[in-house]
Design an enzyme around this catalytic site. Sequence first.
Site, mmCIF file in Angstrom:
data_model
loop_
_atom_site.group_PDB
_atom_site.id
_atom_site.type_symbol
_atom_site.label_atom_id
_atom_site.label_comp_id
_atom_site.label_asym_id
_atom_site.label_seq_id
_atom_site.Cartn_x
_atom_site.Cartn_y
_atom_site.Cartn_z
ATOM 1 N N ARG A 107 0.852 -1.196 0.000
ATOM 2 C CA ARG A 107 0.000 0.000 0.000
ATOM 3 C C ARG A 107 0.888 1.248 0.000
ATOM 4 O O ARG A 107 1.954 1.271 0.638
ATOM 5 C CB ARG A 107 -0.843 -0.039 1.280
ATOM 6 C CG ARG A 107 -1.813 1.099 1.471
ATOM 7 C CD ARG A 107 -2.985 0.991 0.565
ATOM 8 N NE ARG A 107 -4.114 1.786 1.024
ATOM 9 C CZ ARG A 107 -5.133 2.108 0.234
ATOM 10 N NH1 ARG A 107 -5.158 1.747 -1.027
ATOM 11 N NH2 ARG A 107 -6.150 2.794 0.711
ATOM 12 N N THR B 12 -9.879 0.355 -9.301
ATOM 13 C CA THR B 12 -8.854 -0.522 -8.801
ATOM 14 C C THR B 12 -8.907 -1.693 -9.763
ATOM 15 O O THR B 12 -9.798 -1.761 -10.587
ATOM 16 C CB THR B 12 -9.294 -0.857 -7.358
ATOM 17 O OG1 THR B 12 -9.319 0.370 -6.649
ATOM 18 C CG2 THR B 12 -8.462 -1.877 -6.663
ATOM 19 N N THR C 156 -4.077 -0.553 -7.187
ATOM 20 C CA THR C 156 -4.862 0.606 -7.608
ATOM 21 C C THR C 156 -4.052 1.897 -7.649
ATOM 22 O O THR C 156 -2.970 1.983 -7.042
ATOM 23 C CB THR C 156 -6.042 0.801 -6.618
ATOM 24 O OG1 THR C 156 -6.940 1.788 -7.111
ATOM 25 C CG2 THR C 156 -5.565 1.228 -5.241
ATOM 26 N N SER D 12 -10.123 -0.774 1.157
ATOM 27 C CA SER D 12 -11.172 -1.802 1.129
ATOM 28 C C SER D 12 -10.748 -3.000 0.293
ATOM 29 O O SER D 12 -11.512 -3.962 0.156
ATOM 30 C CB SER D 12 -12.461 -1.227 0.525
ATOM 31 O OG SER D 12 -12.944 -0.176 1.313
ATOM 32 N N GLY E 37 -13.668 -1.597 -6.916
ATOM 33 C CA GLY E 37 -14.994 -1.057 -6.604
ATOM 34 C C GLY E 37 -15.044 -0.168 -5.377
ATOM 35 O O GLY E 37 -16.122 0.053 -4.825
HETATM 36 N N1 GLY Z 1 -8.555 3.195 -3.101
HETATM 37 C C1 GLY Z 1 -9.522 2.202 -2.841
HETATM 38 C C2 GLY Z 1 -9.138 1.270 -1.761
HETATM 39 O O1 GLY Z 1 -7.977 1.163 -1.437
HETATM 40 O O2 GLY Z 1 -9.974 0.619 -1.198
#
Ligand code: GLY
Length: 580
Positions: free
Chosen positions: A115, A392, A410, A464, A484
Amino acid sequence: MTFTKALLSLCCAGFLFASNSYATAPPKPQQQAIYSQMSIHQPIWAEHAMVATQEALATQIGVDILKQGGNAVDAAVAVGYALAVTLPRAGNLGGGGFMLVYLAEEQRAIAIDYREKAPAKATKNMYLDKNGHVQKQLSRDHGLAIGTPGTVMGLELAREKYGTLSRKRLLAPAIKLAASGFIVSAEFANSLNKAKPRLSRWPSSKEIFFKKDGSSYQAGERFIQKALAASLTRISELGTDGFYRGFTASQIEKSVRQAGGFISQTDLQNYQAIQRLPITGSYRGYKVISMPPPSSGGIHIVQMLNMLENYPLAELGQNSAQSIHLMVESMRRAYADRSLYLGDSDFVNVPVKALTDKKYAQDLIKEIDLNKASASNKVSPGKLAPYESNQTTHFSIMDKWGNAVSNTYTLNFSYGSGLVAQGTGILLNNEMDDFSAKPGEPNGYGLIGGEANAVAANKRPLSSMSPTILLKNNRPYLVTGTPGGSRIISTTLQIILNVVDYKMNIAQASAAVRIHHQWLPDYIRVERGLSADTIRLLEAKGHKIKVQSVMGSTQTIMKNEQGFYGASDPRSPSALSKGY
Ligand code: GLY
């Protein structure tokens, strides 16, 4: 007649599967069981391995790597780089994500967290004006929106630890596609047109994604990305240093600064991907493995399954008003908890055990009225026992050794911040919008986060993304996930329910109409196709319903004794499942 009986009678009657145009080979007679005349949609079958991605060229690259002897991780790395070229709205080098790897030989799963991170100079109130109001454009369309990217570090960690093929070999197909170009699909042309205002704001992006005269690429034309090919070549030659140091790093720093942000070369050099223990749970005899914080996905999928296990969903029927009512009430409670408890577990204490405890689910369902919708403003995040953009993209891969990869990554919004780091062809994310700019107020997906997800230097924003694997008899049975935004968690949940409770094959499970509820705003979002009768029954229970655009793009693989089955979401025209 039960599903099984129906299936048996079809097999006995010598039912022949009508070949799907994607199928690499018709199933052998003993492999027909998954196919059924009870299903409108049929999955793709393959004997040895399967790849399911949102873009067909990337799928083919994954299949080629598997055929050349690579394992699921090798294929995942090659696909990850390829999607950065062929699906630039979500595939990326300048973003981040999560990879769940199941190692068959060791019978264990690893969660790789790559991330994005807030830069070292980030502060809690960086998106507020002097009156304390959130300045949304700063976390979405500005240099300050960009988090330190994690994708290259994540893919390289996966390859070095669990892959078998060389970096050069895995990057070669992506480099070729970027340098020689590929034919623009109608879907790609459409997404570029939609993103035109955001991409055209940045000269470095406009010169890549639009023609010299400013006009848009049309379906059937060739799209070449020379600068991106050079950036990929630097990674191929230098490894992570080809991204996090040297030319690429200095161009990212320069472009972000010019756009008002403050990612430094030190932020880039300090970035690390992290191996974490996955979230685990069980559901009706299956073991569920999913992503831990800083994703909220795994925790809340397990939490909702724990609640729903108490109801006879199969008897109630797929997408019946009563089933939807129970799903919505479970979603309402899980998303309420998300708003309070979830954040980067390296910074805050996330009560993982308490939230995924089956006893806690029992407490939560005591408040569910079988006949009446709860009001979200009366549902607060639960009291726990003391505890210790749509855009994403997801891909699923399984190899002949039984290894599995479930990966979601994403740029956040479609094409991220829209900013390409000058001279690199690399689009940069706007993932900082996933933080709670002001705890208690919604982000770009309307999701409310708490103090646990407040901005802090070097912290990862809450996600998410929910790459998920279900084990049956301790072997990967279902590998799935989806893009999504806030709907990722509820969409992944529905794939599991459709397969486990409603006994659908994965193609049928993927095509079925989806619903979503996220606590606040208090309404059920549904796709077109839910019957008017069902909507009326739900309204009679007190639910508000809104029919809105489709949700998700699931990429799912199922493995049983008869082989591998793939199903790419019919909502994504360029997606493809293919095996060999
Ligand atoms: N940017 C959407 C997520 O990480 O859930």
